[in-house]
Design an enzyme around this catalytic site. Structure first.
Site, PDB file in Angstrom:
ATOM      1  N   SER A  16      42.279  11.841  66.166  1.00  0.00           N
ATOM      2  CA  SER A  16      41.468  10.729  65.670  1.00  0.00           C
ATOM      3  C   SER A  16      41.420  10.669  64.153  1.00  0.00           C
ATOM      4  O   SER A  16      40.808   9.778  63.584  1.00  0.00           O
ATOM      5  CB  SER A  16      40.043  10.827  66.234  1.00  0.00           C
ATOM      6  OG  SER A  16      39.483  12.068  65.872  1.00  0.00           O
ATOM      7  N   CYS A  48      37.076  26.526  71.980  1.00  0.00           N
ATOM      8  CA  CYS A  48      36.647  27.462  70.942  1.00  0.00           C
ATOM      9  C   CYS A  48      35.126  27.469  70.843  1.00  0.00           C
ATOM     10  O   CYS A  48      34.560  27.896  69.844  1.00  0.00           O
ATOM     11  CB  CYS A  48      37.313  27.141  69.605  1.00  0.00           C
ATOM     12  SG  CYS A  48      37.034  25.472  69.053  1.00  0.00           S
TER      13      CYS A  48
HETATM   14  N1  SAH Z   1      45.412  21.882  68.020  1.00  0.00           N
HETATM   15  C1  SAH Z   1      45.211  22.171  66.611  1.00  0.00           C
HETATM   16  C2  SAH Z   1      43.784  22.424  66.255  1.00  0.00           C
HETATM   17  C3  SAH Z   1      42.844  21.323  66.664  1.00  0.00           C
HETATM   18  S1  SAH Z   1      41.459  21.132  65.620  1.00  0.00           S
HETATM   19  C4  SAH Z   1      46.093  23.356  66.209  1.00  0.00           C
HETATM   20  O1  SAH Z   1      46.701  23.998  67.052  1.00  0.00           O
HETATM   21  O2  SAH Z   1      46.178  23.632  65.011  1.00  0.00           O
HETATM   22  C5  SAH Z   1      40.706  19.755  66.355  1.00  0.00           C
HETATM   23  C6  SAH Z   1      41.339  18.413  66.025  1.00  0.00           C
HETATM   24  O3  SAH Z   1      40.749  17.454  66.888  1.00  0.00           O
HETATM   25  C7  SAH Z   1      41.082  17.914  64.605  1.00  0.00           C
HETATM   26  O4  SAH Z   1      42.300  17.591  63.999  1.00  0.00           O
HETATM   27  C8  SAH Z   1      40.242  16.647  64.778  1.00  0.00           C
HETATM   28  O5  SAH Z   1      40.600  15.608  63.875  1.00  0.00           O
HETATM   29  C9  SAH Z   1      40.578  16.239  66.188  1.00  0.00           C
HETATM   30  N2  SAH Z   1      39.546  15.497  66.910  1.00  0.00           N
HETATM   31  C10 SAH Z   1      38.210  15.726  66.943  1.00  0.00           C
HETATM   32  N3  SAH Z   1      37.624  14.868  67.793  1.00  0.00           N
HETATM   33  C11 SAH Z   1      38.585  14.077  68.306  1.00  0.00           C
HETATM   34  C12 SAH Z   1      38.605  13.018  69.257  1.00  0.00           C
HETATM   35  N4  SAH Z   1      37.492  12.592  69.860  1.00  0.00           N
HETATM   36  N5  SAH Z   1      39.781  12.475  69.575  1.00  0.00           N
HETATM   37  C13 SAH Z   1      40.935  12.888  68.992  1.00  0.00           C
HETATM   38  N6  SAH Z   1      40.963  13.890  68.089  1.00  0.00           N
HETATM   39  C14 SAH Z   1      39.815  14.477  67.751  1.00  0.00           C
END
Ligand code: SAH
Length: 397
Positions: A253, A341
């Site tokens: 997002s 997490c």
């Molecule tokens: N998978 C990544 C870490 C994820 S961190 C890795 O391996 O490095 C969480 C991510 O989820 C962030 O980039 C944040 O922008 C996104 N995020 C948070 N809420 C969201 C939503 N409702 N829909 C889509 N993305 C979201």
């Protein structure tokens, strides 16, 4: 030798958890008649004593925080100084150098490395740090000197932000502790380079905690299409595109995240295989389903849906919903990587959420591997709080 530090006296029996290896002291465990918490400044060091006055170790105090004090050392006297930090850093560094071929890893994982409230992530010549407590904030000059001595990076960036700091009544800031503030960091995983602009970065810039889990997926994963949900910088997706997947879609997002994924796909020669979807994950998965799309592998690596205990019920619902949406998109014999997490969600609860989703979508789930944070984020058996990441690698038929 008597300690030059002021004493912090515990109530009777309240030294037990500390002597069993846990470093935290709560306010109700302190004999405040003898040593009032209000007498201490945030971050001040003390000699912790049991109810009979026997020393337990050295700690720092924050009278404003829920966790009133954290042990820095089990030495009876002296104070935590640059020498102690340097010693902890050397021990931490030795482990990481044994584990990884290049200097890209979490160098210090707080309590797990004997430095409560401190995180240091290493990106080659750049170290990015986060301080969560007033006690560590006070030690900042000593930490900088110790990092310069033991690691000697070109720069140390402090990204001191986040809810933990607010609880400790600390200001939030980004600042260089050593060298000049860079505008980006570079994480390296399995031969791929990920350039992360620091302005839009989460945490220190990269999630090293999932590296070993990504390694495992690269060994077990197969099939044509992979969907990387909550992709951030596309760690899972880009690695899959470089090893087994012909087509990867990364959903996030955050627009800067999607832009960074595109840029990193290009830089690693993977552009043709990687697409991004800038959207809310729940909406995007529904839309993909309505569009009749299918994936051989789906990765769900969301932010913590349960930040506080009172959000537990709602959070569990969110894990169920997203897992159901993922299962509806999976090919008849697909792989699902599903992670949490949230400290307040146990592995059993994640397992239950996955099984519940399977039943509701008419699928059959078999867990092939349990996932946890990588070895540069060590878990202390005495400190449950050091284990936070859990995940399941599942076959969904
Ligand atoms: N998978 C990544 C870490 C994820 S961190 C890795 O391996 O490095 C969480 C991510 O989820 C962030 O980039 C944040 O922008 C996104 N995020 C948070 N809420 C969201 C939503 N409702 N829909 C889509 N993305 C979201």
């Amino acid at each position: 030798m008597t300690s030059p530090l002021p004493p912090l006296r515990l109530k009777r029996g309240e030294d037990r958890r500390l002597r069993h290896g846990h470093p935290w002291i709560y306010s109700n465990e302190i004999d405040t008649a003898q040593t009032p918490l209000k007498a201490f400044e945030p971050g001040e060091q003390v000699q912790v004593q049991d109810s009979r006055g026997e020393p337990v170790g050295i700690a720092y105090v924050n009278p404003h925080s829920l966790i009133s004090a954290r042990l820095l050392s089990r030495r009876p006297d002296g104070a935590a100084d640059r020498g102690l930090v340097a010693e902890r850093l050397r021990v931490a560094l030795r482990l990481r150098e044994r584990l990884y071929p290049t200097p890209h890893y979490r160098l210090v994982h707080g309590e797990s490395d004997g430095l409560p409230g401190l995180v240091l992530d290493r990106y080659g010549e750049v170290v990015v740090g986060q301080i969560a407590t007033a006690g560590m904030e006070r030690l900042r000059p000593e930490i900088e000197a110790a990092v310069a001595e033991v690691v000697g990076p070109a720069c140390l960036v402090w990204r001191n932000a986040g809810s933990a700091r607010r609880l400790e009544q600390l200001p939030e800031y980004v600042e260089a502790g050593i060298g000049e503030l860079p505008d980006r960091i570079q994480a390296v995983e399995d031969g791929l380079t990920f350039t992360v602009p620091l302005v839009s970065a989460q945490k220190t810039g990269w999630f090293y905690d999932q590296r070993a889990n990504r390694d495992l997926l690269m060994r077990l994963g197969s099939g044509e299409r992979l969907l990387d949900v909550f992709a951030y910088q596309g760690g899972w997706g880009l690695r899959a595109a470089a090893t087994f997947a012909r087509e990867v879609i990364c959903v996030d997002s955050s627009l800067p995240s999607c832009q960074a994924i595109e840029a990193n796909a290009a830089a690693n020669g993977l552009s043709g295989r990687v697409d991004t979807l800038h959207a809310d994950a729940f909406e995007a998965l529904k839309a993909l389903r309505e569009d009749g799309q299918r994936f051989d592998v789906v990765v769900l690596d969301p932010p913590a849906f349960i930040k506080r205990r009172k959000d537990h019920k709602e959070g569990v619902q969110a894990y169920r919903r997203i897992n159901q949406l993922a299962m509806k998109l999976l090919a008849p014999d697909g792989l699902l990587v599903t992670c949490s997490c949230s400290h307040h969600l146990s592995e059993e609860e994640l397992m239950a959420a996955v099984q519940d989703s399977a039943v509701r979508t008419g699928r059959h789930v078999a867990v092939l591997a349990r996932l946890q944070q990588g070895p540069d984020h060590p878990v202390l058996p005495a400190v449950a709080e050091t284990a936070y990441l859990k995940g399941l690698l599942c076959r969904v038929t």
